[in-house]
Design an enzyme around this catalytic site. Sequence first.
Site, PDB file in Angstrom:
ATOM      1  N   HIS A  56       0.829  -1.207   0.000  1.00 35.26           N
ATOM      2  CA  HIS A  56       0.000   0.000   0.000  1.00 35.26           C
ATOM      3  C   HIS A  56       0.866   1.260   0.000  1.00 35.26           C
ATOM      4  CE1 HIS A  56      -3.238   2.773   1.322  1.00 35.26           C
ATOM      5  NE2 HIS A  56      -2.288   3.284   2.090  1.00 35.26           N
ATOM      6  N   GLU A  57       1.909   1.281   0.825  1.00 31.56           N
ATOM      7  CA  GLU A  57       2.734   2.481   0.933  1.00 31.56           C
ATOM      8  C   GLU A  57       3.570   2.701  -0.324  1.00 31.56           C
ATOM      9  OE1 GLU A  57       2.158   4.498   3.199  1.00 31.56           O
ATOM     10  OE2 GLU A  57       0.933   3.187   4.452  1.00 31.56           O
ATOM     11  N   HIS A  90       1.631   4.411  -3.142  1.00 27.72           N
ATOM     12  CA  HIS A  90       1.549   5.876  -3.145  1.00 27.72           C
ATOM     13  C   HIS A  90       2.649   6.471  -4.023  1.00 27.72           C
ATOM     14  CE1 HIS A  90      -1.711   6.607  -0.377  1.00 27.72           C
ATOM     15  NE2 HIS A  90      -1.171   5.860   0.572  1.00 27.72           N
ATOM     16  N   GLU A 141      -6.151   6.949  -1.156  1.00 31.78           N
ATOM     17  CA  GLU A 141      -5.948   5.815  -0.263  1.00 31.78           C
ATOM     18  C   GLU A 141      -6.572   4.543  -0.829  1.00 31.78           C
ATOM     19  OE1 GLU A 141      -4.053   5.690   2.367  1.00 31.78           O
ATOM     20  OE2 GLU A 141      -3.528   7.803   2.205  1.00 31.78           O
TER      21      GLU A 141
END
Length: 377
Positions: free
Chosen positions: A216-217, A220, A271
Amino acid sequence: MLSRSIFNPFRASLRSTAPILHQSLHFPQPTSRLLPSKPPLTPRPSARHYASGSPFNRPRSQHSYNRFSNARAAAHLWNTSPLFRQATYLSAGGLAVFTFANIETVPESGRKRFNWVSPAYEREMGKRTYQAVLQQYQGQILPANHRSVRLAKKVVARLLPHSGLPEARDGGEWEVNVIQSDDVNAFVIPGGKVFVFTGILPICEDEQGLAAVLGHEIAHNIAHHSAENLSRVSFLLPFAWAAAYFLDVSGQLTFWVLDLAYNRPGSRKQESEADLLGLMMMSRACYDPQAALSMWRKMELVEKQMGGSVPGFLSTHPTNKRRIEDIGKWLPRAEESRDESGCGATGQWAEGFKSALPSQLGSRMGPGTTGLDNDWF
């Protein structure tokens, strides 16, 4: 908020005046007693008898109401000045051309967004942020040989080849740091600077859960969300200033309204997008996408134990419930991507090996032992 003083309009008492007699030297007194005698005449109260501070006594002509004076001035210019109209048209046209020229598509999700910040400038900003974070958590960063750091590096090295980032092909300048802190957090600064807080490791439980978080990070960075955020702010600033100027309202109020109506919904989209991109990345890296679903369920339980979250429309992140629902919808797509990467047979073999190895070691080393150190965290 300004408070308005309340005045008593009758606090200055009327001065009593002497009665004026009916008799006059020029007119005789009435002779008939059937005629009622006239009461004494008293002058009527006038505005000058009231307290001078009363808001009820001020003549209407004294009010100077200048609200929206800037808007009225602009409207007057629009109606009377051709040059002002031409300048407005040119500015609006230039802004429209600049906006459409910088519309791009986010990979994997297909979302259209405005972004004028280059990846090079985004990485330059990341370098300054990286130094600030190192300074902030000085003394809390675990050594490189710590097992949590080694595990985090292992996960990142496994995810990066499937990220699609050019700088990730040869490892680039990627660095992994684990911070000794109870904060439940992790983030990746543009330019490949990874930070994991030890507070999130118990929720991850194992390598699969950590892959869901770091996927997920890293996502970004794949979507260049930091650059998009800077572009969004620069796009909103002129509108915020214009609204504050022409509507004669507080600049803070304008920014608060724009933040609530535009910035926070945009952050929630980012997100959710990172959830999708991270899920697909970990699937192509042969991690089990079900681990992301399990991790967010644990995160929801932790959030409830901590007192719950703010309402969704006020938050910069989707609710955990919404995230769990979205990941559940994306699971078939993620599992298909995992199979296409050739992970299906390998994953089944690995799971069988993991389940069989402890029992074999336990039979050789005695009951109650496995010979495996699973305490990575």
